[in-house]
Design a protein around this motif. Structure first.
Motif: not given
Length: 726
Positions: A235-241, A243-244, A307-308, A312
């Protein structure tokens, strides 16, 4: 006009089962004979009399209760009423699996009552007479095993049907017009069952994803993942998390760890590996012993609970290794970069460090967080070259760099000493009753588009065994360290083999002149090892390897430590691959928590997590197996005009299964296709026997075949029988 005469109702095979079913589905509501008749749509006098009679019989048997005159309730705990799971056959019948029965209960097609494969169900069991196999009827579907299915859509003017290639899925799925979405006729789609009305022949569903056209490479690979409910993307939100996350190495964190950066360290992995989750360090000690470190990527440092990203990873529980791709458990920023123990980079690790004597005795041990610096990355082939030749100049044809290079004397010496110690550890394991399954793995050479250009076999050699033995050592010692403290932990357990399966295997291997010693479990393991050695390189090897593996219990995760039969360990866990296995992440977290003095955690919570991880591992294994079958069929499509030498790997009443010697592809020769005689299946000989010639086709026989049909969607091969091998 003559009056139409209503024919008397013909007595059902087990009319009482229908009554039990109605009462069970309305457990707290009493019914009289008229209400039951109405439910069964029976209103003639003969039927009503039969219902009255059956009600009285059931009440006298204490299977139902007459709660008030003429009204009946089902007894809450009827002895013929059980809960378990459905195991469908490919013939639209099923078996009910329940621990209360020594043998599985047969469920005829008309008694399935909308139950599907692996559903949790309540069943009424009848025909429990001595000498008769019990039969049953599904009363209620308690819980669907799955509601999402992959199939091909067949469009009609105002609706559609989706049919699956799964032989255990006995019904198609009805799709109303407003739930077809963007699907076009003939598309491979993922559908969700939403309802199954009582009077409907098929369940009702909706299209939730269009996967593509049948036979296209990406369509079929995504269909395999979707069939087992496995994801293809994050999911996009997991990838974004992900990357941070700060993946830099901090001096403040190094100060909290054991600093191993100056100790000689290297990795040995497959040449195409992208994630390196383990490394070995080696140091000679003044007392003549060796300090050997097994360093594992410290995934739990980056993967914070709650965490998300952690959610996942837990849901996935494992990476999935398909023939042409890896579906990772963790996003690439962690799996291929931050957590990958790449050469010439500092990395955070969780380590098991042992002082080992020259005879491979563990003198001391230490567990904890470390920081390392890998001096060298080896492929198995490069390490194998050093082991075999004792030469430290890696030639071009072996080198993963594409050119010849020289390995330092220190690393060469460490590799050879580690190999020597690994061989001692392996020998001890075998003497203690471990079983060696070096089954040949089928691999494919793929072109840039993922098309198979060739097939090769992966065989474990000394370099593979070197890594294996030290990973086993770390896994065993971590489990032993916590296990002896009697604290809740995540174990990798393996029960003793199934005796019935071993006996069935003995029947087959006896045809080749082999036998298993059943006197005790130690004799069984020694006997199996001797068998594996004896069949090595012979035509029947793959068949017997497969039968032996199937006779074994399945390894799984549990907080209940029963040991690991196959490895002959009293304590065993998974500590060494947290990039690709969530149980290893749990082990790291628990180990650190206990090293810090933590009290034992809640067993039930972790047992639930273990069950989930075992289930996801099973789904991933099935998907991996299907992807290999798919690629084998795809490969054979391009070789339809060739003759192949094959070995008969299975015999059934409808034909023989044949495994091609050169590539391990397996297909079916239908019995009607064998034209040199009229063959019938002889169950005792486990063979096909010719009616005229009495010639026999049995397991292990070599025959020549040619591809008749290669079905990419069903992942099935059909062969023409050409002739017997001379």
């Amino acid at each position: 006009m003559s009056k139409k005469i209503r024919k008397p109702i013909k007595k059902e095979k087990d009319f009482s089962g229908k009554i039990i079913k109605i009462l069970s589905q309305n457990a707290n509501k009493p019914f009289n004979y008229k209400q039951i008749g109405a439910k069964l749509e029976l209103d003639d006098t003969n039927s009503r009399n039969q219902i009255i009679k059956e009600l009285k019989i059931l009440a006298s048997q204490k299977k139902i209760i007459e709660s008030e005159p003429g009204k009946y309730l089902v007894k809450a705990e009827s002895q013929d009423y059980y809960e378990g799971t459905i195991d469908m056959t490919s013939r639209k019948t099923a078996y009910f699996i329940c621990p209360d029965f020594a043998e599985d209960v047969f469920i005829p097609t008309n008694n399935l009552n909308r139950a599907l494969d692996k559903d949790k169900v309540k069943v009424y069991v009848y025909n429990r007479r001595k000498g008769k196999r019990p039969e049953g009827e599904v009363i209620e579907v308690v819980e669907r095993d799955k509601t999402e299915f992959v199939g091909v859509i067949d469009m009609q003017p105002n609706f559609a049907f989706v049919s699956t290639a799964n032989p255990k899925m006995y019904t198609d799925i009805f799709i109303p017009k407003d739930k077809i979405g963007e699907a076009e006729n003939g598309d491979v789609v993922l559908v969700k069952i939403e309802d199954w009305p009582k009077r409907a022949d098929s369940p009702f569903g909706s299209v939730i994803k269009v996967l593509g056209k049948p036979g296209e490479h990406n369509t079929e690979i995504h269909a395999i993942l979707a069939e087992y409910g496995l994801p293809s993307d994050f999911p996009v939100e997991v990838e974004v998390y992900a990357q941070k996350i700060d993946t830099s190495i901090q001096e403040s964190e190094i100060a909290k760890r054991r600093d191993m950066r100056d100790t000689l360290t290297f990795t040995i992995d497959p040449k195409d590996a992208k994630d390196f989750d383990d490394a070995l360090s080696f140091k000679k000690l003044e007392n003549g012993n060796f300090e050997i470190g097994i360093h594992i990527a410290d995934v739990s440092y980056y993967l914070e609970e709650g965490t998300i990203l952690d959610d996942e990873a837990y849901q996935r529980a494992t990476s999935v290794y398909l023939v042409d791709r890896v579906v990772p458990m963790l996003p690439e920023v962690l799996s291929n970069f931050a957590c990958s123990l790449r050469p010439n980079e500092e990395k955070y690790t969780f380590s098991a460090i042992f002082e080992v004597s020259p005879t491979a005795q563990v003198i001391n041990q230490w567990f904890g967080r470390t920081v390392i610096y890998s001096d060298q990355r080896f492929a198995y082939e490069e390490a194998q070259y050093i082991i075999e030749t004792k030469d430290n100049t890696i030639p071009v044809d072996v080198s993963i760099t594409g050119e010849s290079y020289v390995v330092s004397d220190e690393i060469t010496e460490a590799t050879l000493k580690l190999d020597e110690l690994a061989k001692i550890l392996r020998k001890k394991r075998m003497q203690n009753g471990a079983i060696s399954f070096d089954k040949v793995e089928v691999k494919f050479n793929l072109d840039a588009e993922g098309e198979p250009e060739g097939v090769y076999f992966k065989v474990s050699k000394d370099a593979n065994h070197l890594i294996e033995e030290f990973m086993l050592l770390a896994n065993r010692k971590v489990a032993e360290y916590i296990g002896k403290q009697k604290k809740t932990f995540v174990y990798r357990i393996h029960d003793e083999p199934n005796e019935d399966k071993l006996i069935a295997m003995q029947t087959v291997i006896a045809k080749f002149g082999y036998k298993i010693d059943f006197r005790n479990k130690g004799d069984i393991s020694k006997s199996l090892n001797a068998l594996m050695e004896e069949v090595n390189g012979k035509k029947e090897q793959n068949l017997i390897d497969t039968l032996a593996i199937r006779s074994m219990s399945k390894a799984k995760y549990s907080t209940d430590n029963i040991g690991h039969y196959g490895l002959a360990f009293d304590y065993y866990s998974h500590f060494t691959s947290p990039i690709r296995r969530y149980p290893d992440v749990m082990v790291h977290r628990l180990l650190q928590y206990y090293l810090d003095g933590g009290a034992s955690v809640d067993e039930e919570t972790y047992e639930t997590k273990c069950l989930h991880c075992s289930n996801m591992e099973s789904l991933a294994t099935n998907a991996e197996r299907d992807s290999i079958k798919y690629m084998q069929v795809k490969y054979m499509q391009d070789h339809q005009d060739e003759e192949f030498l094959g070995v008969i790997s299975g015999v059934t009443e409808w034909g023989i299964y044949v495994e091609i010697v050169s590539n391990k592809c397996e297909g079916m020769v239908r019995i009607r296709e064998i034209k040199d005689d009229y063959y019938t299946f002889d169950e005792k000989q486990y063979a096909l026997v010719g009616a005229t010639s009495n010639s026999i086709l049995q397991l292990g026989d070599e025959i020549y075949v040619k591809v008749k049909n290669a079905d990419l969607v069903k992942k099935q091969l059909d062969f023409h029988f050409l002739r017997r091998a001379e």
